[in-house]
Design a protein around this motif. Structure first.
Motif, PDB file in Angstrom:
ATOM      1  N   THR A  37      40.547-108.087   4.560  1.00 49.87           N
ATOM      2  CA  THR A  37      39.950-107.102   3.651  1.00 49.87           C
ATOM      3  C   THR A  37      40.948-106.009   3.304  1.00 49.87           C
ATOM      4  OG1 THR A  37      39.215-105.501   5.287  1.00 49.87           O
ATOM      5  CG2 THR A  37      37.761-107.375   4.883  1.00 49.87           C
ATOM      6  N   LEU A  79      33.157-114.790   5.068  1.00 44.49           N
ATOM      7  CA  LEU A  79      32.224-114.711   3.947  1.00 44.49           C
ATOM      8  C   LEU A  79      31.414-115.980   3.795  1.00 44.49           C
ATOM      9  CD1 LEU A  79      35.110-113.177   2.245  1.00 44.49           C
ATOM     10  CD2 LEU A  79      32.930-112.100   1.728  1.00 44.49           C
ATOM     11  N   THR A 127      36.192 -98.049   8.297  1.00 49.82           N
ATOM     12  CA  THR A 127      37.407 -98.361   9.044  1.00 49.82           C
ATOM     13  C   THR A 127      38.262 -97.125   9.239  1.00 49.82           C
ATOM     14  OG1 THR A 127      38.538 -98.793   6.981  1.00 49.82           O
ATOM     15  CG2 THR A 127      37.657-100.674   8.141  1.00 49.82           C
ATOM     16  N   LYS A 147      42.091 -96.958   8.965  1.00 56.16           N
ATOM     17  CA  LYS A 147      43.319 -97.724   8.711  1.00 56.16           C
ATOM     18  C   LYS A 147      44.485 -97.006   9.377  1.00 56.16           C
ATOM     19  CE  LYS A 147      44.055 -99.224   4.403  1.00 56.16           C
ATOM     20  NZ  LYS A 147      43.886 -99.722   3.007  1.00 56.16           N
ATOM     21  N   VAL A 204      32.008-108.822   9.105  1.00 59.02           N
ATOM     22  CA  VAL A 204      33.300-108.159   9.311  1.00 59.02           C
ATOM     23  C   VAL A 204      33.295-107.515  10.693  1.00 59.02           C
ATOM     24  CG1 VAL A 204      34.941-106.475   8.405  1.00 59.02           C
ATOM     25  CG2 VAL A 204      33.344-107.603   6.839  1.00 59.02           C
TER      26      VAL A 204
HETATM   27  C1  SRM Z   1      35.367-106.633   1.694  1.00 56.01           C
HETATM   28  C2  SRM Z   1      35.999-105.540   0.797  1.00 56.01           C
HETATM   29  C3  SRM Z   1      36.924-106.157  -0.262  1.00 56.01           C
HETATM   30  C4  SRM Z   1      38.034-106.969   0.342  1.00 56.01           C
HETATM   31  O1  SRM Z   1      37.859-108.174   0.426  1.00 56.01           O
HETATM   32  O2  SRM Z   1      39.043-106.366   0.686  1.00 56.01           O
HETATM   33  C5  SRM Z   1      34.983-104.715   0.057  1.00 56.01           C
HETATM   34  C6  SRM Z   1      33.839-105.266  -0.412  1.00 56.01           C
HETATM   35  C7  SRM Z   1      32.843-104.554  -1.045  1.00 56.01           C
HETATM   36  N1  SRM Z   1      32.892-103.262  -1.419  1.00 56.01           N
HETATM   37 FE1  SRM Z   1      34.535-102.122  -1.227  1.00 56.01          FE
HETATM   38  N2  SRM Z   1      35.362-103.434  -0.087  1.00 56.01           N
HETATM   39  C8  SRM Z   1      36.475-103.260   0.640  1.00 56.01           C
HETATM   40  C9  SRM Z   1      37.292-102.186   0.585  1.00 56.01           C
HETATM   41  C10 SRM Z   1      37.178-101.123  -0.288  1.00 56.01           C
HETATM   42  C11 SRM Z   1      38.167-100.098  -0.484  1.00 56.01           C
HETATM   43  C12 SRM Z   1      39.550-100.046   0.198  1.00 56.01           C
HETATM   44  C13 SRM Z   1      39.555 -99.357   1.519  1.00 56.01           C
HETATM   45  O3  SRM Z   1      38.497 -99.180   2.179  1.00 56.01           O
HETATM   46  O4  SRM Z   1      40.643 -98.934   1.899  1.00 56.01           O
HETATM   47  C14 SRM Z   1      37.634 -99.225  -1.424  1.00 56.01           C
HETATM   48  C15 SRM Z   1      38.264 -97.932  -2.007  1.00 56.01           C
HETATM   49  C16 SRM Z   1      38.296 -96.847  -0.985  1.00 56.01           C
HETATM   50  C17 SRM Z   1      37.098 -95.948  -0.959  1.00 56.01           C
HETATM   51  O5  SRM Z   1      35.979 -96.394  -0.650  1.00 56.01           O
HETATM   52  O6  SRM Z   1      37.254 -94.764  -1.249  1.00 56.01           O
HETATM   53  C18 SRM Z   1      36.335 -99.751  -1.776  1.00 56.01           C
HETATM   54  C19 SRM Z   1      35.470 -99.164  -2.688  1.00 56.01           C
HETATM   55  C20 SRM Z   1      34.166 -99.575  -2.905  1.00 56.01           C
HETATM   56  C21 SRM Z   1      33.184 -98.847  -3.680  1.00 56.01           C
HETATM   57  C22 SRM Z   1      33.421 -97.513  -4.416  1.00 56.01           C
HETATM   58  C23 SRM Z   1      33.107 -96.382  -3.510  1.00 56.01           C
HETATM   59  C24 SRM Z   1      33.212 -95.035  -4.163  1.00 56.01           C
HETATM   60  O7  SRM Z   1      32.676 -94.080  -3.564  1.00 56.01           O
HETATM   61  O8  SRM Z   1      33.798 -94.872  -5.230  1.00 56.01           O
HETATM   62  C25 SRM Z   1      31.968 -99.577  -3.581  1.00 56.01           C
HETATM   63  C26 SRM Z   1      30.612 -99.245  -4.191  1.00 56.01           C
HETATM   64  C27 SRM Z   1      29.757 -98.394  -3.249  1.00 56.01           C
HETATM   65  O9  SRM Z   1      30.020 -98.215  -2.078  1.00 56.01           O
HETATM   66  O10 SRM Z   1      28.750 -97.886  -3.762  1.00 56.01           O
HETATM   67  C28 SRM Z   1      32.276-100.727  -2.793  1.00 56.01           C
HETATM   68  C29 SRM Z   1      31.383-101.843  -2.392  1.00 56.01           C
HETATM   69  C30 SRM Z   1      31.685-102.914  -1.908  1.00 56.01           C
HETATM   70  C31 SRM Z   1      30.658-103.997  -1.648  1.00 56.01           C
HETATM   71  C32 SRM Z   1      29.936-103.629  -0.388  1.00 56.01           C
HETATM   72  C33 SRM Z   1      29.730-104.251  -2.828  1.00 56.01           C
HETATM   73  C34 SRM Z   1      28.319-104.534  -2.440  1.00 56.01           C
HETATM   74  O11 SRM Z   1      27.532-103.569  -2.429  1.00 56.01           O
HETATM   75  O12 SRM Z   1      27.975-105.673  -2.145  1.00 56.01           O
HETATM   76  C35 SRM Z   1      31.546-105.226  -1.456  1.00 56.01           C
HETATM   77  C36 SRM Z   1      30.942-106.284  -0.577  1.00 56.01           C
HETATM   78  C37 SRM Z   1      31.441-107.664  -0.989  1.00 56.01           C
HETATM   79  C38 SRM Z   1      30.743-108.742  -0.253  1.00 56.01           C
HETATM   80  O13 SRM Z   1      30.094-109.550  -0.932  1.00 56.01           O
HETATM   81  O14 SRM Z   1      30.810-108.827   0.976  1.00 56.01           O
HETATM   82  N3  SRM Z   1      33.593-100.700  -2.399  1.00 56.01           N
HETATM   83  N4  SRM Z   1      36.096-100.904  -1.082  1.00 56.01           N
HETATM   84  C39 SRM Z   1      36.747-104.452   1.542  1.00 56.01           C
HETATM   85  C40 SRM Z   1      36.165-104.220   2.921  1.00 56.01           C
HETATM   86  C41 SRM Z   1      36.973-103.266   3.726  1.00 56.01           C
HETATM   87  C42 SRM Z   1      36.534-103.288   5.136  1.00 56.01           C
HETATM   88  O15 SRM Z   1      37.225-103.915   5.951  1.00 56.01           O
HETATM   89  O16 SRM Z   1      35.513-102.671   5.459  1.00 56.01           O
END
Ligand code: SRM
Ligand SMILES: Cc1cc2nc3c(=O)[nH]c(=O)nc-3n(C[C@H](O)[C@H](O)[C@H](O)COP(=O)(O)OP(=O)(O)OC[C@H]3O[C@@H](n4cnc5c(N)ncnc54)[C@H](O)[C@@H]3O)c2cc1C
Ligand code: SF4
Ligand code: FES
Lengths: 817, 110
Positions: free
Chosen positions: A601, A609, A637, A639, A570
């Motif tokens: 994303t 990916l 990020t 946003k 990314v």
């Molecule tokens: C790529 C993305 C999904 C998408 O296709 O949109 C994504 C993908 C993943 N998220 Fe996310 N999150 C993505 C946006 C979000 C968002 C939305 C946002 O950022 O606005 C959220 C909710 C907002 C927040 O974090 O408050 C989000 C909340 C989570 C969480 C829960 C975090 C929490 O504290 O509750 C996890 C789990 C963690 O971090 O422990 C997580 C974890 C993950 C992981 C890293 C899981 C992992 O450990 O492998 C995912 C990686 C997938 C992979 O195989 O590559 N992802 N994740 C988004 C990447 C955004 C970016 O450009 O960086």
């Protein structure tokens, strides 16, 4: 002295559980031999359904690997079926002639699928559903065949049908009774079930009996014929009409059998040297077909084999669940009622919820739940304990929480459970046991609870409940490090103590930290090492050693590992803004490296990916963009929305503000990930309300909100202060983040940190005390100063070998004859 | 110097980072992960976690265990076995040090 010999016939769930219980009591008492007709070590038969459905693999469900037998000195004969018991010479004989003498014999031969005695039953393509061999046969069949007919609409039949459907077959369930699961559900609940299965594409023929399976010249099944003369095409026919205890062996040896090997309350057969447990046994007239009773039997049988002689088995009340993902049903006891019984019914067919309780006198005697099964365990307990229910009768149907018994109504179910309430039905583990294990042994993951208590380790349907209990015991971040407890098993120090020691004693490396704090392990573990690494680098920027081997894979390789071992890339796209040239490069890279998925994303940027590890550095190079840190406990990020430049409501240039913040915070490591957003007006299109720092532009300046979280548990950010201009936004934001970086415990998001210290404290340090704010901000800028973009570093050649596999050079193979 | 059939020189110790791993690519077969502990012992196991096939080489090495990067199973490098509560076993390959050279045998599992 020679040890007495114990021979076990049947290498399945009941037999091996008995051995496990026995070895716990008396590890060395017997010389043990096990015969198993299947060529596999003991596996979790219950989970064949998820294997069929493609949710798990066979390796995932093995319970006792071969090493287990070896480690316990057990002689294992796999793929050998015992064909004779010679009670005179006290030995068993297997089909290949192998013999084994015994002093005690344990029969655990399970059961056999009942095959309807109809014409065509021996055709190819007609199978039962009992073991991994059958499961694999179905998976194979689904690959090449199209039409499946499952005879029998019971638990097994429906799980088979669901699995075959998921594997792409066209499936019809044929059932003799007027409704599905007639032994578990009443007609109303069964109809709800049928409806939701029909929505998944399953077909049904109820009130129908099968008279013949039609074959072709090659001896393969091609269809089934029913009693009304109609036919259905079928190239796979699964018979799931019931099971028969597998007692032939005992019967032929002259041991008393009657629908199973008859056993007494100590699981002893009519031959006192011979015991029987599991589905092959008939205890007080019942042959059980579920693991919970078998595990109870195993425990008692082991006790007697160990010659402790304590405990009698009195039979079990069991409950059932269907393991079809997304469908919740529960039933126990006499759920059909009848004379002398009254029903309490709650029915909401539109909402897909149905509950029926059967009451006799002042006791609950049966329950049947569909759609909302949360209270199943509670009802089962009322039923088993025969608790008088007169006083709560009118509230009973609404479940335990409605009663507010523990004064905690409205909370999750786990919170209201009493210590003696059963959580895991398969292994008979109560809440109290779990809570005790969590608090005394410092557990904080479901896996650890599984290990210590066996809860959730069989069918897995109570995993959610176990999680809730963990959550209640550890606070909302149960998967994270428990904050008041030791960091992990390697130390007794808490996070706070570790941070303090690193700061006060100027510890600069892992080795120093472990030595100073007297770590119990030489180099920590996967839990503490990443935490220590963060504390070192955040406390002593530019001085402490950042150890790549103490970072989890994502942060070590600067990309996000995927389930298949590939990575995602990314690139940074500040404020969500890009341009044609970047997009072109992204497109070219995707083509050149055959990247399987390009996705926008949730964080306003683009994800590539499925990149192979060896390609990462080349991909970064060709992209010519910076790391987006989508993989790190770091800045993620910022946003933004379009803001005043374009939007008719915009009050400030939110896009530029976002870009500036993302520029300022580039490469920042933090206790957990950090996300920001900037919106141009209170309509808040950038979702600033659920970000660690959310900024909302208003006419007269900018509002700063902190501690929002959109993840596991959504938290709305709280108002910190309002500032006048962009410079102040940067200073306040920076100061707040530095406070978080310096004081939060590893894996705390901002919301958790604020919860711990209080928003007032944060305001006092960041808003009210200007000197402190500036000092914090300066410390942040100092920490970030000169931090390299990790992708650029790797492109320049640093830590190359991380990305390069070793290969065997043919010339180096030295062969010596 | 006499060497047994099947022993292959793979690399030198310093090619593997301490408390880290390298992947030995196996075209058409399961890759092999080579691990080096803090006290410079080297272990080789199939690079496939017994849980869901995660690449163990990408895990975090501590003591003589590695924690799988996907779902945190911890595998004992000497025994190849998953630590409780998890059950599973990964194939091991015998490793031998000749000075600072790492030799591996693929003939039979250790
Ligand atoms: C790529 C993305 C999904 C998408 O296709 O949109 C994504 C993908 C993943 N998220 Fe996310 N999150 C993505 C946006 C979000 C968002 C939305 C946002 O950022 O606005 C959220 C909710 C907002 C927040 O974090 O408050 C989000 C909340 C989570 C969480 C829960 C975090 C929490 O504290 O509750 C996890 C789990 C963690 O971090 O422990 C997580 C974890 C993950 C992981 C890293 C899981 C992992 O450990 O492998 C995912 C990686 C997938 C992979 O195989 O590559 N992802 N994740 C988004 C990447 C955004 C970016 O450009 O960086
Ligand atoms: C698809 C499926 C789903 C299920 N789902 C659930 C569920 O959700 N919940 C639940 O509680 N239960 C469920 N069950 C039932 C549960 O798996 C059984 O109750 C349990 O496995 C019975 O244990 P057992 O040891 O008696 O028999 P088994 O586990 O069947 O073991 C018997 C073993 O003995 C071997 N054997 C038999 N005869 C001989 C011989 N002569 N010589 C050598 N070996 C012999 C057999 O090959 C077999 O391996 C399910 C069963 C199936 C098939
Ligand atoms: S929500 Fe996030 S963590 Fe969950 S599957 Fe989607 S990308 Fe993965
Ligand atoms: S694949 Fe290794 S822990 Fe899941």
């Amino acid at each position: 002295m020679k040890k007495p010999r114990l021979v076990v016939v049947g290498n399945g769930m009941a037999g091996i559980r008995t051995l496990e219980e026995l070895l716990k009591l008396v590890p060395d008492m017997y010389d043990i031999t096990v015969f198993g007709a299947e060529p596999h070590p003991n596996y979790n038969r219950i989970l064949l359904s998820p294997v069929l459905a493609g949710e798990q693999a066979f390796e995932d469900i093995v319970l006792n690997p071969l090493e287990w037998y070896a480690d316990n000195g057990i002689r294992l004969h796999l793929g050998k079926q015992v064909v004779r018991i010679d009670r005179v010479h006290r030995k068993v004989v297997a089909d290949d002639g192998t013999e084994a003498e015994y002093d005690r014999l344990l029969l655990a031969t399970g059961s056999m699928p009942f095959i309807l005695p109809i014409p065509g039953k021996d055709l190819q393509g007609v199978i039962g559903y009992r073991d991994i061999h059958d499961t694999q046969a179905m998976i194979e069949a689904a690959r090449v065949k199209k039409h499946a007919v499952v005879i029998g609409g019971g638990l097994l039949g429906l799980e088979a049908a669901n699995g075959l459907k998921l594997r792409g077959m066209d499936v019809t369930v044929v059932h003799l009774a007027g409704w599905l699961l007639e032994r578990q559900l009443d007609p109303v609940a069964a109809q709800l079930l049928q409806k939701s299965l029909a929505e998944r594409g399953l077909g049904f023929r109820l009130n129908t009996s099968t008279t013949e399976i039609i074959g072709n010249d090659a001896g393969e099944a091609v269809g089934v014929r029913f009693s009304d003369g109609t036919e259905l095409p079928a190239d796979l026919v699964v018979m799931a009409v019931g099971i028969r205890p597998n007692a032939t062996l005992a019967q032929e040896a002259g041991i008393h059998c009657d629908r199973g090997v008859v056993v007494n309350d100590t699981l002893q057969t009519y031959d006192p040297r011979v015991y029987a447990v599991g589905e092959c046994a008939n205890h007080r007239g019942i042959a059980y077909g579920l693991v919970a009773p078998l595990f109870e039997q195993a425990k008692i049988c082991a006790n007697h084999l160990a010659q402790y002689g304590i405990g009698i088995y009195k039979g079990s009340v069991s409950s059932t669940k269907l393991k079809v993902t997304g469908i919740d049903l529960f039933s126990a006891g006499n759920f059909m009622g009848g004379e002398g019984c009254e029903d309490i019914v709650l029915s909401d067919p539109a909402g897909g919820v149905y509950k029926r309780l059967v009451v006799q006198g002042d006791r609950l005697v049966g329950a049947c739940l569909y759609g909302d099964t949360e209270d199943g365990g509670w009802y089962l307990k009322l039923l088993k304990d025969a608790t008088p229910i007169d006083d709560r009768r009118d509230q009973l149907i609404f479940g335990e929480t409605a009663l507010g018994e523990a004064g905690t109504s409205g909370q999750s179910r786990a919170a209201t459970m009493a210590d003696g309430d059963e959580v895991c039905g398969c292994n008979g583990v109560c809440k109290g046991t779990i809570v005790k294990a969590i608090s005394e042994q410092g557990l904080f993951t479901v896996d650890e609870v599984k290990k210590q208590t066996k809860a959730a380790s069989s069918c897995g349907s109570c995993t959610g409940l176990v999680e809730q209990i963990l959550m209640n015991c550890l606070g909302s971040n149960f998967q994270e490090t428990p904050k008041t407890k030791a960091v992990c098993g390697c130390t007794s120090h808490t996070h706070a103590e570790v941070r303090q020691a690193i700061r006060e004693h100027r510890l600069l490396s892992h080795a120093q930290a472990y030595a100073f704090m007297e770590w119990r392990t030489p180099n920590g573990c996967a839990t503490c090492r990443p935490a220590i690494n963060y504390y070192l680098v955040s406390t002593w920027p530019h001085e402490a050693v950042d150890d790549p081997q103490s970072r989890l894979v994502n942060e070590r390789v600067h990309a996000n590992i995927q389930k298949d071992g590939t990575y995602s890339v990314v690139p940074q796209m500040k404020g969500g803004v890009t341009n044609p040239s970047e997009l072109r490069r992204i497109a070219d890279v995707a083509d050149k490296f055959a990247i399987p998925m390009v996705k926008v994303t949730g964080g306003q940027r683009i994800d590539l990916l499925g990149v192979k590890k060896e390609d990462l550095v080349e991909v970064w190079k060709d992209l010519g963009m910076k790391s987006g840190h989508a993989y790190g406990k770091s800045i993620r990020t910022v946003k933004t929305c379009v803001g005043s430049e374009f939007c008719r409501f915009g009050t400030q240039n939110s896009t530029q503000m976002g870009i500036d913040l993302e520029t300022m915070l580039a490469n920042m490591w933090s206790p957990h990930k950090v996300k920001l957003a900037v919106s141009g007006c209170p309509r808040n299109c950038a979702e600033s309300g659920i970000k660690d720092v959310g900024i909302i532009a208003v006419d007269s300046g900018w509002e700063i909100h902190v501690g929002g979280n959109g993840g596991i548990k959504t938290e709305v950010a709280r108002f910190l202060c309002k500032v006048r201009n962009a410079d102040e936004v940067k200073e306040y934001t920076g100061a707040f983040l530095q406070l978080y970086r310096e004081e939060a415990y590893y894996l705390d998001r901002t919301v958790h940190y604020i919860e711990r210290v209080g928003l007032d404290y944060v305001k006092q340090r960041v808003v009210e005390d200007a000197t402190n704010r500036r000092a914090l901000f300066e410390r942040l800028l100092y920490a970030l100063e000169g931090l390299p973009d990790p992708w650029a570093e790797r492109i320049a050649g640093s830590r190359r070998r991380e990305y390069e596999p070793l290969r065997i050079d043919a010339r180096l193979v030295a062969v010596e004859g | 110097m006499a060497r047994h059939t099947g022993w292959i020189r793979i690399c030198v110790l310093d090619d593997i980072p301490a408390l880290g791993a390298r992947v030995l690519a196996q075209d058409g077969g399961t890759d092999i992960a080579l691990f080096r502990t803090a006290d410079d012992r080297v272990f080789a196991v199939a690079d496939r976690c017994p849980h869901k096939g995660g690449p163990l080489s990408q895990g975090l090495v501590a003591g003589d265990t590695v924690t799988c990067p996907l779902h945190n199973w911890t595998i004992g490098l000497e025994s190849g076995e998953a630590c409780a509560p998890d059950v599973g076993c990964v194939r091991r390959y015998p490793v031998r040090m000749e000075g600072d050279e790492v030799w591996l045998s693929m003939a039979a599992p250790a």
